[in-house]
Scaffold this motif. Sequence first.
Motif, PDB file in Angstrom:
ATOM      1  N   GLU A 262       0.830  -1.208   0.000  1.00  0.00           N
ATOM      2  CA  GLU A 262       0.000   0.000   0.000  1.00  0.00           C
ATOM      3  C   GLU A 262       0.862   1.256   0.000  1.00  0.00           C
ATOM      4  O   GLU A 262       0.577   2.224  -0.703  1.00  0.00           O
ATOM      5  N   LEU A 263       1.922   1.250   0.799  1.00  0.00           N
ATOM      6  CA  LEU A 263       2.785   2.429   0.888  1.00  0.00           C
ATOM      7  C   LEU A 263       3.483   2.696  -0.439  1.00  0.00           C
ATOM      8  O   LEU A 263       3.614   3.851  -0.869  1.00  0.00           O
ATOM      9  N   SER A 264       3.927   1.651  -1.101  1.00  0.00           N
ATOM     10  CA  SER A 264       4.644   1.818  -2.371  1.00  0.00           C
ATOM     11  C   SER A 264       3.776   2.477  -3.433  1.00  0.00           C
ATOM     12  O   SER A 264       4.285   3.171  -4.323  1.00  0.00           O
ATOM     13  N   ARG A 265       2.469   2.264  -3.342  1.00  0.00           N
ATOM     14  CA  ARG A 265       1.564   2.858  -4.337  1.00  0.00           C
ATOM     15  C   ARG A 265       1.545   4.381  -4.262  1.00  0.00           C
ATOM     16  O   ARG A 265       1.075   5.043  -5.194  1.00  0.00           O
ATOM     17  N   LYS A 266       2.022   4.938  -3.165  1.00  0.00           N
ATOM     18  CA  LYS A 266       1.998   6.395  -2.992  1.00  0.00           C
ATOM     19  C   LYS A 266       3.112   7.092  -3.769  1.00  0.00           C
ATOM     20  O   LYS A 266       3.127   8.315  -3.855  1.00  0.00           O
ATOM     21  N   LEU A 267       4.055   6.303  -4.290  1.00  0.00           N
ATOM     22  CA  LEU A 267       5.151   6.874  -5.084  1.00  0.00           C
ATOM     23  C   LEU A 267       5.211   6.200  -6.441  1.00  0.00           C
ATOM     24  O   LEU A 267       5.068   4.972  -6.543  1.00  0.00           O
ATOM     25  N   THR A 268       5.447   6.985  -7.464  1.00  0.00           N
ATOM     26  CA  THR A 268       5.649   6.391  -8.787  1.00  0.00           C
ATOM     27  C   THR A 268       6.984   5.648  -8.805  1.00  0.00           C
ATOM     28  O   THR A 268       7.933   6.022  -8.107  1.00  0.00           O
ATOM     29  N   ALA A 269       7.053   4.618  -9.603  1.00  0.00           N
ATOM     30  CA  ALA A 269       8.299   3.843  -9.717  1.00  0.00           C
ATOM     31  C   ALA A 269       9.340   4.631 -10.503  1.00  0.00           C
ATOM     32  O   ALA A 269       9.009   5.396 -11.415  1.00  0.00           O
ATOM     33  N   VAL A 270      10.600   4.469 -10.123  1.00  0.00           N
ATOM     34  CA  VAL A 270      11.709   5.059 -10.880  1.00  0.00           C
ATOM     35  C   VAL A 270      12.685   3.951 -11.239  1.00  0.00           C
ATOM     36  O   VAL A 270      12.913   3.022 -10.466  1.00  0.00           O
ATOM     37  N   GLN A 271      13.240   4.037 -12.425  1.00  0.00           N
ATOM     38  CA  GLN A 271      14.255   3.082 -12.869  1.00  0.00           C
ATOM     39  C   GLN A 271      15.423   3.867 -13.456  1.00  0.00           C
ATOM     40  O   GLN A 271      15.214   4.732 -14.313  1.00  0.00           O
ATOM     41  N   HIS A 272      16.613   3.581 -12.958  1.00  0.00           N
ATOM     42  CA  HIS A 272      17.795   4.309 -13.416  1.00  0.00           C
ATOM     43  C   HIS A 272      18.818   3.316 -13.963  1.00  0.00           C
ATOM     44  O   HIS A 272      18.922   2.183 -13.491  1.00  0.00           O
ATOM     45  N   HIS A 273      19.581   3.768 -14.944  1.00  0.00           N
ATOM     46  CA  HIS A 273      20.638   2.926 -15.512  1.00  0.00           C
ATOM     47  C   HIS A 273      21.894   3.027 -14.642  1.00  0.00           C
ATOM     48  O   HIS A 273      22.275   4.111 -14.193  1.00  0.00           O
ATOM     49  N   HIS A 274      22.515   1.879 -14.424  1.00  0.00           N
ATOM     50  CA  HIS A 274      23.783   1.887 -13.698  1.00  0.00           C
ATOM     51  C   HIS A 274      24.734   0.874 -14.339  1.00  0.00           C
ATOM     52  O   HIS A 274      24.312  -0.035 -15.061  1.00  0.00           O
ATOM     53  N   TYR A 275      26.004   1.049 -14.053  1.00  0.00           N
ATOM     54  CA  TYR A 275      27.060   0.258 -14.692  1.00  0.00           C
ATOM     55  C   TYR A 275      27.774  -0.586 -13.649  1.00  0.00           C
ATOM     56  O   TYR A 275      28.172  -0.084 -12.586  1.00  0.00           O
ATOM     57  N   VAL A 276      27.916  -1.897 -13.920  1.00  0.00           N
ATOM     58  CA  VAL A 276      28.625  -2.784 -12.992  1.00  0.00           C
ATOM     59  C   VAL A 276      29.854  -3.445 -13.627  1.00  0.00           C
ATOM     60  O   VAL A 276      30.603  -4.128 -12.960  1.00  0.00           O
TER      61      VAL A 276
END
Length: 526
Positions: A262-276
């Motif tokens: 329920e709490l997660s629904r209060k924020l839009t999802a973000v996806q960022h590119h990262h390098y490993v």
Amino acid sequence: MNLETFIHNLHFDIDKIRPLDWEVDWDDAPLAYKLYRGLPVFPLSPEPPLTIEEREAPVKPDLREIGHFLWFVFGLTQFCQSAYSMDSTEEKVGLMQLSRRFVPSGGALYPNELYVYLKIVELPTGVYHYDVAHHRMVLIREGNFDSYLTQALGHRCEVSACFGTVFVSTMFWKNFFKYNNFAYRLQGLDAGVLIGQLLEVAKRFGFATGVYFQFLDRAVNHLLGLSEQEESVYAVIPLSMEPEVTWFATGNARDETVSATELSRKLTAVQHHHYVRSQRVLEYPMLIKMNEASLLESTRSFRRLEGEKIVNCEGQTVTLPHVNRISYELVSVCRKRYSPGMDFILGKISQRQLSTLLQGAMASFSYRNDLDGAQKNPEPRVSLYGCLYGVEGVPDGAYHYDSTAHALRERRLGDYRLWLQQGMPIQDINIFQIPLCLHVIGYRHHLKTALGYRGYRIQQMEAGMLVQRLLLASSSLGMGGHPLLGFDVRLCDEIYKIVPQGKTSLIQIAIGPYHPPPRLEGSLHG
């Protein structure tokens, strides 16, 4: 393999949790730090002070101060190059190059990452990743998340009274590529060592801290934009300048049930590119399975622990001399910290040195956390035992350190160095050159009864925190400290006769004088 068997084998049958033909692909090794791409960055001061003294009055932190704090906790501090023999004849010599930090890590792989939710004047309020490689902040998500974090912590923390909150995460691949499933045990210990360093640095900066091991994992990971298939937060540590802040609240607000979904629904999802760097990332299903079994979905799952009664063992007691609580300049001690390996040299240890070491480690181990809550002087869930040799005024033997009485409780008399040497599958350290071989001891049920599978990783973190205290104390006394997981746990438990007490050995730390080897070494500051 079920999870109970997996945890058992992590301690007692390591060969059963990783393939016998496992080969490390060093050419495809991941970086020891995470690199985000295409996000706003904010450089930090490249000139941290050479020393930090404990402050009588806290100073409101600015960006410069935050940069110094993060660098002392987890920044790149040293570049070293060592020579090693590539064959038994020592005719072929290889060079090993490593970037070091003030905290140790298994294989110098540093599987943990630091994220910080910051509310200071010079930066947009939001969540940042500490970019270790470039010593800068990377903006992950902008906004004020006081209410969100308060709910994720079960209304137990006055987040609005904190200028920042640190998240300690673990990236599974960063040391799975070398250690396979054994990485799961290392990841908890490494996280604990990092937390131990963070708490010590925070004291010097005048920051009040509280460690939260219990939180709504998916909500916190969602805030940071982490994929739980590759990374997950292990601990949340708010930072405050207000001494009266409420850390572990109880009452009506805490009775409100909050779910991660329920709490997660209060924020839009973000996806960022990262390098490993790794081109081929293998699957690690058992690590994912353990992580998923440890997640908390509801604040109803949060628990406080009642301290378990410590039973003093029978046997002779050696009362240690009274010493003042150890005091040292943290930066110089961190710079001198060294894991000697084969460079230990046998030397006499005085009772006063031993007393200072043990008292210093256990006294500084007291810290605010959500398992103890507001309990005053709770019993620590991990303790120190040791096999001592050649200590002035102390018969050779195995002992339990009773921190309350500041005394050694005899378990067995005798020289146990041969036992310990035979219990090491890899002979990368000479126990016969070591006067103090200490073990962090914890409960065999790994806190699973009260905390489920999350209890296992919490126990490993607390063991790691105590290890860091020991390493700092030994360095301040001019000695080296070398943590080891390659040891026979059953053998050590037999030496200390702790199985009937429901306890087991979690990690071994060799401590003593050493002779530095020839190596090229350069500080990355000062």
